[in-house]
Design an enzyme around this catalytic site. Structure first.
Site, PDB file in Angstrom:
ATOM      1  N   HIS A 287     -33.741   3.208  -0.182  1.00 33.10           N
ATOM      2  CA  HIS A 287     -32.356   2.853  -0.491  1.00 33.10           C
ATOM      3  C   HIS A 287     -32.152   1.347  -0.370  1.00 33.10           C
ATOM      4  O   HIS A 287     -32.692   0.735   0.550  1.00 33.10           O
ATOM      5  CB  HIS A 287     -31.396   3.526   0.493  1.00 33.10           C
ATOM      6  CG  HIS A 287     -31.150   4.962   0.188  1.00 33.10           C
ATOM      7  ND1 HIS A 287     -30.718   5.846   1.154  1.00 33.10           N
ATOM      8  CD2 HIS A 287     -31.247   5.677  -0.951  1.00 33.10           C
ATOM      9  CE1 HIS A 287     -30.580   7.042   0.607  1.00 33.10           C
ATOM     10  NE2 HIS A 287     -30.894   6.971  -0.674  1.00 33.10           N
TER      11      HIS A 287
ATOM     12  N   GLU B 135     -28.755   6.690   8.546  1.00 33.22           N
ATOM     13  CA  GLU B 135     -30.060   6.078   8.338  1.00 33.22           C
ATOM     14  C   GLU B 135     -29.971   4.605   8.704  1.00 33.22           C
ATOM     15  O   GLU B 135     -28.873   4.076   8.921  1.00 33.22           O
ATOM     16  CB  GLU B 135     -30.543   6.268   6.894  1.00 33.22           C
ATOM     17  CG  GLU B 135     -29.690   5.576   5.847  1.00 33.22           C
ATOM     18  CD  GLU B 135     -30.114   5.915   4.409  1.00 33.22           C
ATOM     19  OE1 GLU B 135     -30.527   7.053   4.158  1.00 33.22           O
ATOM     20  OE2 GLU B 135     -30.011   5.031   3.555  1.00 33.22           O
TER      21      GLU B 135
END
Lengths: 289, 389
Positions: free
Chosen positions: A248, A209
């Site tokens: 995140h 990611e």
């Protein structure tokens, strides 16, 4: 570390009396994980899920022998809990806890490096050896024992791709959630090195990611011949906006660094099969194997 | 490359950061935060020398935006303050100013402490290119940056700081003075759980160094160690977050506003990002990113759905749930309740897989909400519905 975990690994649960700790202890045991005890300071002598609870890791270890630990304690106490296991030579130490201060992660990783301990996480779904041992919070039903090693920074996307792998008729060997925080114990390269030696792993699904450069470093490692088995990858965050943190703590594009495109290009240049959609990872693996 | 963990922090304003600097013995010019022209005038008179007046906002680039002015007299200071107060910079209104003695600067240096993700350690960054954005220096002239990784066990010792100062060309007394600033800043970074603290520029003045600017961004996750800063958190998001993002934050939702028309809700950061990507690949544009996190209750999911459906830009809602700790039936209940409560007719597409998937689908299908098992198919449908509505 010669292995991560398997059916013989004796697992300690730190923070076992909390709602998450107790719930996942039950699920881990249902999966077949050999959970031997739990710890919560001040709760020594109690039992939960039929398991003894100790005040300290030392006592749990003296009574049962403990190989690995999984930590569910709240963020302010996570460093203390993890260091307690690191000092006792327990390895690996899996930190599920979300929201651990970066300063604490920095200290934990430094101490773990000194003693050669593998720390997984923090903010990780954990790790699983399909069909043998689950040390984490992942839904068991999507996994099937097989040949694909999985490495991921995120949780649900990792389950998604693992489910696809199972659906196309393949299965998983060991799956490792690296964790979504900026500072975590393991990176892709550490796990790729291990998968290179692991006879049960024939190919790898690498799930990345945005943010940081761990995927680029994995690509360099693969490109340099450090990992020789087939790899299929997916990188989340092409539609992300620079400067905005996407859930995140570690998932943020800063200026022009850490973009999904940069990671995808680096992986492609290293010969990795990079999917446009999560589902394509399993399809690629099927062709590669 | 400068790798920091920016994106997860409470940004203090210059005047607040300088308070912490002073407490840690970092030299700063004399200064005071003011909110009226009168205060600016009085303080300038008290100082009895020329001043610089700087707007206090949690955004960068204030100099270029005209947010810094100089004044030689108390009257000029009052005029400057009057012009600056109420000014709009990057969508924010100036309410606070910092009045500070004007410096005679010999040289400008950059000094910062941040976290190096790759090396899992704090890093001291120093550069001769003071006043410039360090990211830019790193990209264009990386050789002008001196880096020192701080050993997490032993910390930064004086000789490390001396070496950094030396590498930037300082010797003798100046080296010792500069090294003292480095040590103090590093100490401050660790004690305050800074994910970034920066002096840019650190001004070399006749008899030493002084912090002409100050930045201190504190790791949100460490606020339990810095209770005095907890209430500063929401305020610090001003300028960084949109109104809707602020509102989401106050409801405890992990939400990022985007510029499309398809509302997105997912569970887990990675999956939600992948959902945005899939929608994009199908030719659609997401209106937002909303991550439910793990183990959301029906109520929580309902609140999230209401929040996204309530956005007038949202023409279709796409919910992507991978059941693990989060149960698909809980997601279904939340979505149905949100739709009922809002009474909206906006199309909703739900993709669910995993824990209690069957139950979830049943609840949704009975309520007339479309469910699919494939993320790609669901994204395609959501794009089609958004275009049609």
């Amino acid at each position: 570390m010669t292995r991560f975990i398997d059916k013989d690994t004796r697992v300690l649960v730190q923070g076992i009396t909390g709602s998450q700790g107790a719930f996942h202890t039950r699920l881990m045991r249902e999966y077949g994980t050999r959970v031997v005890a739990g710890t919560v300071p001040g709760r020594g002598g109690q039992t939960i899920e039929g398991l003894p609870v100790y005040d300290t890791v030392v006592e749990a270890k003296e009574s049962h022998g403990v190989d690995a630990s999984i930590i569910f304690v709240p963020a302010p106490y996570a460093l203390d809990a993890a260091l307690e296991s690191v000092e006792e030579g327990i390895d690996p130490v899996v930190v599920i806890t979300e929201g651990m201060p970066v300063r604490d992660s920095v200290e934990l990783m430094a101490r773990a490096r000194l003693s050669g301990t593998t720390v997984v996480g923090p903010n990780t779904p954990g790790l699983i050896k399909a069909g043998e041992c689950k040390m984490g919070i992942m839904p068991a039903q999507v996994f099937k024992k097989g040949e694909v090693g999985v490495i991921s920074r995120s949780g649900t996307l990792f389950y998604e791709i693992a489910a696809h792998i199972t659906r196309v008729g393949l299965g998983q060997s060991t799956c490792v959630g690296l964790g979504g925080d900026p500072v975590v114990g393991l990176d892709y390269v550490n796990v790729l090195r291990w998968f290179e030696e692991d006879p049960e792993t024939e190919a790898v699904a690498l799930i990345g990611e945005i943010g940081g450069d761990a995927e680029e470093r994995a690509a360099a490692f693969i490109g340099d011949g450090g990992f020789t088995k087939p790899v299929a990858a997916y990188v989340a965050g092409r539609a992300a906006v620079p400067g905005k943190r996407m859930g995140h703590a570690g998932a943020i594009i800063q200026g022009s660094s850490g973009t999904a495109e940069s990671k995808m290009n680096a992986l492609r240049d290293a010969g990795v099969d990079v999917g446009e959609l999560p589902g394509q990872v399993a399809e690629s693996l099927k062709e590669l194997l | 490359m400068v790798e920091s963990v920016e994106g997860h922090r409470l940004k203090l304003l210059e005047y607040e950061a300088k308070e912490y600097f002073r407490r840690h013995g970092i030299p700063t010019p004399q200064g005071r935060m003011v909110t009226t022209p009168r205060e600016a005038r009085d303080y300038t008179a008290e100082l009895g020398k020329p001043v610089v007046i700087k707007v206090q906002l949690p955004v960068g680039g204030r100099g270029k935006a005209g947010g810094v002015r100089f004044a030689d007299t108390p009257e000029e200071a009052a005029e400057a303050a009057d012009a600056l107060l109420g000014m709009r910079i990057k969508g924010l209104t100036v309410e606070k100013l910092y009045v500070e003695e004007k410096l005679s600067i010999v040289n400008e240096i950059y000094l910062g402490v941040t976290v190096d993700r790759r090396n899992k350690a704090y890093v001291v960054l120093a550069s001769s290119e003071g006043g410039m954005d360090i990211e830019e220096v790193a990209a264009k002239t990386p050789e002008r940056i001196v880096r020192h990784l701080v050993d997490p066990i032993n910390g930064l010792r004086s000789y490390h700081a001396n070496l950094v100062a030396k590498r930037l060309g300082y010797g003798g007394r100046k080296m010792l003075q500069f090294a003292a600033v480095i040590e103090s800043l590093c100490e401050l970074a660790l004690e305050m759980d800074a994910e970034l603290t920066e002096i840019n520029p650190l001004a070399e003045v006749g008899d030493g160094f002084t912090a002409a600017d100050a930045r201190l961004n504190v790791d949100n996750n460490a606020l339990f160690r810095h209770r005095e800063l907890e209430e500063r958190l929401l305020e610090s998001y001003r300028g960084e977050l949109t109104e809707r993002e602020m509102e989401a934050k106050s409801q405890g939702l992990t939400y990022v506003e985007l510029d499309g028309n398809i509302g997105i809700i997912g569970n887990g950061a990675g999956l939600t990002m992948a959902t945005l990507d899939t929608v994009m690949l199908q030719g659609g544009r997401a209106a937002n990113f909303l991550d439910l996190g793990g183990g959301a209750t029906p109520e929580r999911i309902g609140e999230a759905a209401k929040f996204v459906l309530g956005d007038e830009r949202t023409r279709a809602l796409f919910v992507n749930v991978l059941g693990g700790i989060t149960r698909c039936d809980h997601a279904a209940e939340g979505i149905v309740a949100a739709r009922r409560e809002l009474g909206v007719e906006k199309p909703i597409v739900v993709r669910m897989m995993g824990t209690n998937e069957e139950e979830g689908r049943k609840i949704l299908n009975e309520a007339g909400v479309e469910t699919l098992g494939s993320m790609e198919e669901a994204a395609k449908l959501a794009v089609k519905l958004a275009e049609a509505s």
